[in-house]
Design a protein around this motif. Sequence first.
Motif, mmCIF file in Angstrom:
data_model
loop_
_atom_site.group_PDB
_atom_site.id
_atom_site.type_symbol
_atom_site.label_atom_id
_atom_site.label_comp_id
_atom_site.label_asym_id
_atom_site.label_seq_id
_atom_site.Cartn_x
_atom_site.Cartn_y
_atom_site.Cartn_z
ATOM 1 N N MET A 174 0.802 -1.212 0.067
ATOM 2 C CA MET A 174 -0.147 -0.040 -0.117
ATOM 3 C C MET A 174 0.928 1.373 0.095
ATOM 4 O O MET A 174 0.655 2.217 -0.639
ATOM 5 N N VAL A 175 1.863 1.110 0.901
ATOM 6 C CA VAL A 175 2.841 2.471 0.852
ATOM 7 C C VAL A 175 3.434 2.736 -0.722
ATOM 8 O O VAL A 175 3.527 3.758 -0.928
ATOM 9 N N GLY A 176 4.024 1.407 -1.322
ATOM 10 C CA GLY A 176 4.517 1.486 -2.519
ATOM 11 C C GLY A 176 3.593 2.475 -3.391
ATOM 12 O O GLY A 176 3.959 3.288 -4.311
ATOM 13 N N ILE A 177 1.997 2.092 -3.374
ATOM 14 C CA ILE A 177 1.178 2.810 -4.314
ATOM 15 C C ILE A 177 1.121 4.101 -4.065
ATOM 16 O O ILE A 177 1.097 4.768 -5.138
ATOM 17 N N LEU A 178 1.056 4.610 -2.775
ATOM 18 C CA LEU A 178 0.836 5.803 -2.369
ATOM 19 C C LEU A 178 2.197 6.696 -2.915
ATOM 20 O O LEU A 178 2.054 7.571 -3.342
ATOM 21 N N ALA A 201 3.923 5.887 -5.317
ATOM 22 C CA ALA A 201 4.018 5.973 -6.881
ATOM 23 C C ALA A 201 3.045 6.997 -7.271
ATOM 24 O O ALA A 201 3.421 8.043 -8.326
ATOM 25 N N LEU A 202 1.986 7.164 -6.721
ATOM 26 C CA LEU A 202 1.000 8.184 -6.995
ATOM 27 C C LEU A 202 1.476 9.393 -6.892
ATOM 28 O O LEU A 202 1.540 10.591 -7.623
ATOM 29 N N ILE A 203 2.135 9.638 -5.594
ATOM 30 C CA ILE A 203 2.901 11.000 -5.340
ATOM 31 C C ILE A 203 3.717 11.312 -6.384
ATOM 32 O O ILE A 203 3.820 12.530 -6.702
ATOM 33 N N SER A 204 4.610 10.431 -6.524
ATOM 34 C CA SER A 204 5.631 10.451 -7.753
ATOM 35 C C SER A 204 5.128 11.212 -9.072
ATOM 36 O O SER A 204 5.687 12.015 -9.725
ATOM 37 N N GLY A 205 3.919 10.367 -9.501
ATOM 38 C CA GLY A 205 3.109 10.869 -10.625
ATOM 39 C C GLY A 205 2.867 12.319 -10.749
ATOM 40 O O GLY A 205 2.874 12.951 -11.568
#
Length: 144
Positions: free
Chosen positions: A1-5, A7-11
């Motif tokens: 879940m942390v990885g998804i968050l 990645a979304l912030i990065s994008g």
Amino acid sequence: MVGILIALISGALMSVQGVFNTEVTKHTSMWVSNSWVQFSALAICLVTWFFTDRTSFAGILEIQPKYMLLGGVIGAFITYTVIKSMAALGPAQAVMLIVVAQLLVAYVIEVFGMFGTEKQPFEWRKVIGMAVCIGGIILFKWES
């Protein structure tokens, strides 16, 4: 879940950065803007390193293969191409194409196990998923 968050912030940050860099370029030049981006990134990295990491820079000399040290060079050309594509296409269309290109290249790297990554099996499901993304770009661009 942390990885998804993350990645979304990065994008999201990449999209905002692309718009900022494009605007700076309108008032300066491509390479002044790019230099500012790289210099300010270096300054933040050095300050953050000083307060959090303190690992020796000598470790860079041990990196093998040496071409792995070209990330900064590639970063300068990423900044250049993002600025040019956003100026020519607008942020939304440019980012969609950038993301699809990232997906395609990342999948090729993964399937062939390039640059030290673990080789993954080819899956038609993933190719179909990328085709759906490309279809989405066509739909997004479609003018009736």
